[in-house]
Design a protein around this motif. Structure first.
Motif, mmCIF file in Angstrom:
data_model
loop_
_atom_site.group_PDB
_atom_site.id
_atom_site.type_symbol
_atom_site.label_atom_id
_atom_site.label_comp_id
_atom_site.label_asym_id
_atom_site.label_seq_id
_atom_site.Cartn_x
_atom_site.Cartn_y
_atom_site.Cartn_z
ATOM 1 N N VAL A 145 -4.057 -0.637 1.058
ATOM 2 C CA VAL A 145 -2.603 -0.548 0.909
ATOM 3 C C VAL A 145 -2.149 0.848 1.312
ATOM 4 O O VAL A 145 -2.563 1.841 0.709
ATOM 5 N N GLU A 146 -1.310 0.907 2.332
ATOM 6 C CA GLU A 146 -0.667 2.163 2.719
ATOM 7 C C GLU A 146 0.529 2.344 1.796
ATOM 8 O O GLU A 146 1.531 1.634 1.906
ATOM 9 N N LEU A 147 0.402 3.274 0.847
ATOM 10 C CA LEU A 147 1.445 3.467 -0.157
ATOM 11 C C LEU A 147 2.690 4.081 0.483
ATOM 12 O O LEU A 147 2.603 4.988 1.316
ATOM 13 N N SER A 148 3.853 3.578 0.072
ATOM 14 C CA SER A 148 5.105 4.000 0.694
ATOM 15 C C SER A 148 5.511 5.402 0.235
ATOM 16 O O SER A 148 5.138 5.868 -0.848
ATOM 17 N N ASP A 149 6.314 6.051 1.070
ATOM 18 C CA ASP A 149 6.869 7.352 0.704
ATOM 19 C C ASP A 149 7.744 7.233 -0.545
ATOM 20 O O ASP A 149 7.767 8.151 -1.386
ATOM 21 N N ASP A 171 9.720 -0.697 -3.407
ATOM 22 C CA ASP A 171 8.769 -0.692 -2.296
ATOM 23 C C ASP A 171 7.486 0.050 -2.679
ATOM 24 O O ASP A 171 7.513 1.249 -2.964
ATOM 25 N N THR A 201 -2.825 8.655 1.423
ATOM 26 C CA THR A 201 -1.800 7.690 1.008
ATOM 27 C C THR A 201 -2.308 6.252 1.039
ATOM 28 O O THR A 201 -1.520 5.307 0.913
ATOM 29 N N VAL A 202 -3.626 6.080 1.207
ATOM 30 C CA VAL A 202 -4.189 4.727 1.316
ATOM 31 C C VAL A 202 -5.071 4.413 0.111
ATOM 32 O O VAL A 202 -6.042 5.124 -0.163
ATOM 33 N N GLY A 254 4.380 -0.530 -0.687
ATOM 34 C CA GLY A 254 3.682 -0.210 0.553
ATOM 35 C C GLY A 254 3.385 -1.445 1.372
ATOM 36 O O GLY A 254 4.008 -2.499 1.198
#
Length: 201
Positions: free
Chosen positions: A44-48, A185, A72-73, A187
């Motif tokens: 999961v690419e975590l969102s900003d 949100d 961020t993953v 990610g």
């Protein structure tokens, strides 16, 4: 005459039962295969937005092994499940997870996730300071494409991940916040699962 009638009734009943069995076998034969993931990972690419909110709220993310967080993953190992290729329904189970710890030392653990393709939701076990709360729906999932199977791999790409109402309410209650809400949100997820054992040379 009564005996003949009884025999005819028995024969008719057996014929009907046989037809039902043949029909069931025909349906089973035509059904699409079920793939059974046994390994792989979901990343999961975590969102900003999510990471920014954690920073602003002084909540530090961590991992529950064998879960991993690199930059961020976040990634979690797949350890089972089953997916029907005809309906694309089923689930994928994982081990490991994440922790969220605030500046007061309160820690929420989220782990042993199950991705339900049937319900488009990810559930997980939840603990608060080590005490088990239970399994709750954590994230809503919005696939942007159907799962694909190629060789030994099953892939599910670019799945949008957002917070469920249950998870938002739980996090707000534990951390005494109002910041989290349904649809927040989280990610984008990508699933790569192995569906049978590789033949070793």
């Amino acid at each position: 005459m009564k005996s003949i009638a009884k025999n005819n009734t028995k024969i008719a009943s057996l014929t009907i039962a046989t037809l039902f069995m043949l029909t069931a076998l025909a349906v089973s034969a035509d059904a699409a295969p079920t793939v059974r993931p046994f390994s792989g990972k979901t990343s999961v690419e975590l969102s900003d937005d999510f990471l920014g909110a954690l920073g602003a709220l002084s909540i530090a993310p961590g991992t529950i092994r064998p879960g991993m967080l690199r930059g961020t993953v976040a990634s979690f190992r797949i350890n089972g499940g089953g997916i029907d290729l005809g309906t694309l329904m089923g689930e994928i189970s994982h081990v490991g997870g994440l922790t969220l710890t605030d500046e007061n030392g309160t820690t929420v653990g989220l782990f042993n996730f199950t991705v339900s393709l049937t319900d488009s939701v990810l559930t997980g076990l939840v603990t608060v300071n080590g005490d088990l709360v239970g399994r709750i729906p954590l994230f809503n999932l919005e696939p942007t494409a159907d799962p694909k199977v190629k060789g030994i791999f099953l892939r599910l790409s670019d799945v949008l991940v957002t917070l469920t109402m249950d998870a938002a309410d739980a996090l707000n209650a534990v951390f005494d916040l109002t910041a989290f809400e349904e649809g927040f949100d989280i990610g984008v997820a990508n699933v790569k699962a192995l569906t049978r054992y590789r033949q070793l040379n």
